[in-house]
Motif scaffolding. Sequence first.
Motif, PDB file in Angstrom:
ATOM      1  N   SER A  14       0.799  -1.227   0.000  1.00  0.00           N
ATOM      2  CA  SER A  14       0.000   0.000   0.000  1.00  0.00           C
ATOM      3  C   SER A  14       0.827   1.270   0.000  1.00  0.00           C
ATOM      4  O   SER A  14       0.296   2.358   0.153  1.00  0.00           O
ATOM      5  CB  SER A  14      -0.937  -0.006   1.218  1.00  0.00           C
ATOM      6  N   THR A  15       2.116   1.130  -0.192  1.00  0.00           N
ATOM      7  CA  THR A  15       2.992   2.289  -0.206  1.00  0.00           C
ATOM      8  C   THR A  15       2.984   2.932  -1.581  1.00  0.00           C
ATOM      9  O   THR A  15       2.926   2.247  -2.590  1.00  0.00           O
ATOM     10  CB  THR A  15       4.424   1.870   0.183  1.00  0.00           C
ATOM     11  N   ARG A  16       3.058   4.239  -1.600  1.00  0.00           N
ATOM     12  CA  ARG A  16       3.021   4.978  -2.860  1.00  0.00           C
ATOM     13  C   ARG A  16       4.377   5.605  -3.194  1.00  0.00           C
ATOM     14  O   ARG A  16       4.452   6.560  -3.962  1.00  0.00           O
ATOM     15  CB  ARG A  16       1.947   6.070  -2.791  1.00  0.00           C
ATOM     16  N   PHE A  17       5.465   5.053  -2.626  1.00  0.00           N
ATOM     17  CA  PHE A  17       6.800   5.576  -2.938  1.00  0.00           C
ATOM     18  C   PHE A  17       7.046   5.531  -4.438  1.00  0.00           C
ATOM     19  O   PHE A  17       6.750   4.542  -5.096  1.00  0.00           O
ATOM     20  CB  PHE A  17       7.891   4.756  -2.257  1.00  0.00           C
ATOM     21  N   TYR A  18       7.590   6.593  -4.959  1.00  0.00           N
ATOM     22  CA  TYR A  18       8.004   6.666  -6.366  1.00  0.00           C
ATOM     23  C   TYR A  18       6.880   6.294  -7.333  1.00  0.00           C
ATOM     24  O   TYR A  18       7.117   5.739  -8.399  1.00  0.00           O
ATOM     25  CB  TYR A  18       9.225   5.789  -6.611  1.00  0.00           C
ATOM     26  N   GLY A  19       5.651   6.563  -6.957  1.00  0.00           N
ATOM     27  CA  GLY A  19       4.522   6.308  -7.827  1.00  0.00           C
ATOM     28  C   GLY A  19       4.083   4.860  -7.902  1.00  0.00           C
ATOM     29  O   GLY A  19       3.299   4.488  -8.769  1.00  0.00           O
ATOM     30  N   GLN A  20       4.591   4.036  -6.993  1.00  0.00           N
ATOM     31  CA  GLN A  20       4.222   2.608  -6.991  1.00  0.00           C
ATOM     32  C   GLN A  20       2.715   2.466  -6.811  1.00  0.00           C
ATOM     33  O   GLN A  20       2.128   3.047  -5.911  1.00  0.00           O
ATOM     34  CB  GLN A  20       4.936   1.900  -5.842  1.00  0.00           C
ATOM     35  N   GLU A  21       2.105   1.710  -7.675  1.00  0.00           N
ATOM     36  CA  GLU A  21       0.683   1.443  -7.565  1.00  0.00           C
ATOM     37  C   GLU A  21       0.375   0.171  -8.339  1.00  0.00           C
ATOM     38  O   GLU A  21       1.041  -0.151  -9.313  1.00  0.00           O
ATOM     39  CB  GLU A  21      -0.136   2.621  -8.109  1.00  0.00           C
ATOM     40  N   ASP A  22      -0.631  -0.546  -7.888  1.00  0.00           N
ATOM     41  CA  ASP A  22      -1.012  -1.798  -8.524  1.00  0.00           C
ATOM     42  C   ASP A  22      -2.520  -1.792  -8.712  1.00  0.00           C
ATOM     43  O   ASP A  22      -3.260  -1.406  -7.802  1.00  0.00           O
ATOM     44  CB  ASP A  22      -0.591  -2.969  -7.633  1.00  0.00           C
ATOM     45  N   ALA A  23      -2.997  -2.204  -9.867  1.00  0.00           N
ATOM     46  CA  ALA A  23      -4.430  -2.209 -10.141  1.00  0.00           C
ATOM     47  C   ALA A  23      -5.185  -3.171  -9.237  1.00  0.00           C
ATOM     48  O   ALA A  23      -6.354  -2.949  -8.919  1.00  0.00           O
ATOM     49  CB  ALA A  23      -4.682  -2.568 -11.613  1.00  0.00           C
ATOM     50  N   LYS A  55      -3.641   9.488   2.411  1.00  0.00           N
ATOM     51  CA  LYS A  55      -4.187  10.758   1.902  1.00  0.00           C
ATOM     52  C   LYS A  55      -4.371  10.751   0.393  1.00  0.00           C
ATOM     53  O   LYS A  55      -5.136  11.545  -0.143  1.00  0.00           O
ATOM     54  CB  LYS A  55      -3.302  11.929   2.315  1.00  0.00           C
ATOM     55  N   THR A  56      -3.668   9.852  -0.309  1.00  0.00           N
ATOM     56  CA  THR A  56      -3.813   9.810  -1.767  1.00  0.00           C
ATOM     57  C   THR A  56      -5.186   9.312  -2.192  1.00  0.00           C
ATOM     58  O   THR A  56      -5.615   9.554  -3.311  1.00  0.00           O
ATOM     59  CB  THR A  56      -2.756   8.888  -2.420  1.00  0.00           C
TER      60      THR A  56
END
Length: 148
Positions: A14-23, A55-56
């Motif tokens: 669930s971390t958003r470091f460096y734009g990391q995201e998974d669908a 917050k994102t």
Amino acid sequence: AWSTARVGVKLSPSTRFYGQEDADALATYGHVIRALDGMGIGYVHLMEPNEGDLKTGTVQIERVTQTFRPMFHGTVITNGGYDKGKGKAVLRDGEADLVSFGVPYVANPDLVARLHLDPVPLNKPDPATFYGEGPGGYTDYPALPAAA
């Protein structure tokens, strides 16, 4: 070079470091954690989302350790936003075997003593000094007096 029992893997679903995201973080990380469980690795270290991640509005899994603990039968370490009370609760409830502290330890090199002497206040961390050059932010936080 090492047996799998001496290997650990840190995951941050669930971390958003460096734009990391998974669908589909649950499917992706669930697959990874089950595979690691089948390999018999020493531990998984699961990072909870921090305030900035939450917050994102894009965090799919707000309780990472609680979600993935049933998928891994070895040692589970958790980190992220824990204080003494929350750490004790996650251990008591069996969600994790160990709780690690990052930021509280940076600001409190004597964190173990402070937790034992609870309710001793913790030093406030200064993130502006994290990962920088020189000793500022690492060796200049005040320690408890020796008599404490």
